[in-house]
Write an enzyme that holds these catalytic residues in place. Structure first.
Site, PDB file in Angstrom:
ATOM      1  N   ASP A  64       0.761  -1.060   0.022  1.00 34.50           N
ATOM      2  CA  ASP A  64       0.217  -0.066  -0.135  1.00 34.50           C
ATOM      3  C   ASP A  64       0.544   2.012  -0.538  1.00 34.50           C
ATOM      4  OD1 ASP A  64       1.217  -0.108   2.377  1.00 34.50           O
ATOM      5  OD2 ASP A  64      -0.918  -0.118   3.330  1.00 34.50           O
ATOM      6  N   LYS A  91      16.690  42.180  -1.884  1.00 35.80           N
ATOM      7  CA  LYS A  91      15.452  41.735  -2.788  1.00 35.80           C
ATOM      8  C   LYS A  91      14.676  41.907  -1.946  1.00 35.80           C
ATOM      9  CE  LYS A  91      15.576  37.094  -2.094  1.00 35.80           C
ATOM     10  NZ  LYS A  91      15.469  35.451  -2.179  1.00 35.80           N
ATOM     11  N   GLU A 136       3.669   2.497   1.967  1.00 30.90           N
ATOM     12  CA  GLU A 136       3.683   2.361   3.775  1.00 30.90           C
ATOM     13  C   GLU A 136       5.520   1.920   3.423  1.00 30.90           C
ATOM     14  OE1 GLU A 136       1.219   1.275   6.861  1.00 30.90           O
ATOM     15  OE2 GLU A 136      -0.467   1.766   5.989  1.00 30.90           O
TER      16      GLU A 136
HETATM   17  C1  R5P Z   1      15.937  32.455   1.002  1.00 34.79           C
HETATM   18  O1  R5P Z   1      16.278  33.249   2.181  1.00 34.79           O
HETATM   19  C2  R5P Z   1      17.322  31.367   1.387  1.00 34.79           C
HETATM   20  O2  R5P Z   1      18.328  32.034   1.725  1.00 34.79           O
HETATM   21  C3  R5P Z   1      17.132  30.928  -0.850  1.00 34.79           C
HETATM   22  O3  R5P Z   1      17.595  32.554  -1.664  1.00 34.79           O
HETATM   23  C4  R5P Z   1      16.123  30.968  -1.608  1.00 34.79           C
HETATM   24  O4  R5P Z   1      15.564  30.015  -1.043  1.00 34.79           O
HETATM   25  C5  R5P Z   1      16.752  30.431  -3.030  1.00 34.79           C
HETATM   26  O5  R5P Z   1      14.909  29.728  -3.335  1.00 34.79           O
HETATM   27  P1  R5P Z   1      15.419  30.275  -5.248  1.00 34.79           P
HETATM   28  O6  R5P Z   1      16.454  29.569  -5.775  1.00 34.79           O
HETATM   29  O7  R5P Z   1      13.521  29.699  -5.527  1.00 34.79           O
HETATM   30  O8  R5P Z   1      15.013  31.854  -4.816  1.00 34.79           O
END
Ligand code: R5P
Length: 327
Positions: free
Chosen positions: A39, A196, A41
């Site tokens: 199943d 960012k 598991e």
């Molecule tokens: C964010 O806080 C992490 O340190 C990475 O920058 C993030 O998880 C990267 O994710 P992605 O490649 O989807 O932008």
């Protein structure tokens, strides 16, 4: 205190890394029969006596994360019921780490839940590499040894001649500045920061870039790469500001969906990752470099077994020639 013998076991998430760790410690992996009931598991049978032993279970909780996590919990239970003297869970990559607070109402704190599950299943300690945040250590009511992979990257980039004024180590978000600064110091390089903003849907946008990149060789340094969006945005912004080469060093290659294709098609000069998570054939490309953390883990495991300082291990060399994929 005289401890029982050291034994290394592997779940199904990253047996190649586990084998390599066991080899460094001069032993073969412990016998385990992992399978599935009809199943679906998970079935586990330890193939040797673990009574009185000091067991290390190597299992990153990488994708398929729920399968790997459940298998880990069942393994811990098997070792506990098999009377192992001590069970150390080794999660080179610890998944579910990003949901570590309620950012909005009515959300879970999955990282804490997973920490509770691991402790509740019967683990005695945890050994991890580059947890998403340092504070995660406090989510476990167990001793946690938290290793940075930074030294492995520093030795690799030094070996390639990255050192001094010509090099800028960049954190692709404000949260990673401390780690980027430590790598920059190791390489006697300058520090840069990409600021960012991430929207609720997960897409990110570069707001600001701090540093001088003109004609420099840049290394973006992060703990994980998932969709690749963060690195691709940062790469574009750094090239626009005059960077001569943009390399990226990331500990955990989650590489979801078509991340590898997008990175391969980008102007990124190279992507260097660690083998905390296996990179399957179809995700490899010619500018991908994989460094191993097996020496780092083996050294830490030996020290934990012998009750020696683990932080002292961070001053020794854990560098192996890289494995190059693709091309
Ligand atoms: C964010 O806080 C992490 O340190 C990475 O920058 C993030 O998880 C990267 O994710 P992605 O490649 O989807 O932008």
């Amino acid at each position: 205190m005289e401890r029982g013998p050291l034994r290394i076991f592997s779940g199904s998430a990253n047996p190649a890394l586990a084998r390599s760790v066991a080899e460094q410690l001069g032993q073969s992996l412990g016998a385990l029969d992992l399978g599935r009931f009809p199943d679906g598991e998970i079935s586990v049978q330890i193939g040797e006596s673990v009574r009185g032993t000091d067991c290390f279970i190597i299992q990153p909780t990488c994708p398929p994360v729920n399968e790997n996590l459940m298998e880990l919990l069942i393994l811990i239970d098997a070792f506990r019921r098999g009377s192992a003297e001590r069970i150390t869970v080794v999660t080179p990559y610890f998944g579910y780490a990003r949901q570590d607070r309620k950012a909005r109402g009515r959300e879970p704190i999955s990282a804490k839940l997973v920490a509770n599950l691991i402790a509740g299943a019967g683990a005695d300690r945890l050994l991890a590499i580059d947890l998403h945040t340092d504070q995660l250590q406090g989510f476990f009511d167990l001793p946690v040894d938290h290793l940075p992979a930074r030294q492995v990257f520093a030795e690799h980039f030094r070996y390639l001649g990255f050192k001094g004024e010509d090099v800028v180590v960049v954190s692709p978000d404000v949260g990673g500045v401390h780690q980027a600064k430590l790598l920059a110091d190791e390489l006697e390089a300058a520090l840069g920061i990409v600021v960012k903003r991430r929207s609720a849907t997960g897409t990110s946008e570069v707001l600001e870039v701090i540093g001088d990149f003109s004609e420099r060789r840049v290394i973006i340094y992060d703990d994980m790469i998932q969709t690749g969006g963060t690195v691709l945005d940062a790469t574009r912004a750094l090239i626009e500001r005059g960077a001569r080469e943009v390399h990226c060093a990331v500990t955990h290659p989650v590489l979801s969906g078509n991340a590898s294709e997008r990175l391969a098609a980008s102007p990124l000069t190279s992507l260097t990752v660690c083998d905390t998570i296996p990179v399957p054939e179809h995700k490899r490309f010619d500018r991908l470099v994989v460094l191993t953390v097996s020496l780092l883990l083996a050294d830490a495991i030996e020290r934990i077994h012998l009750d020696e300082s683990v932080s002292a291990s961070l001053h020794t060399s854990h560098y192996h020639q890289p494995r190059l994929f693709g091309g």
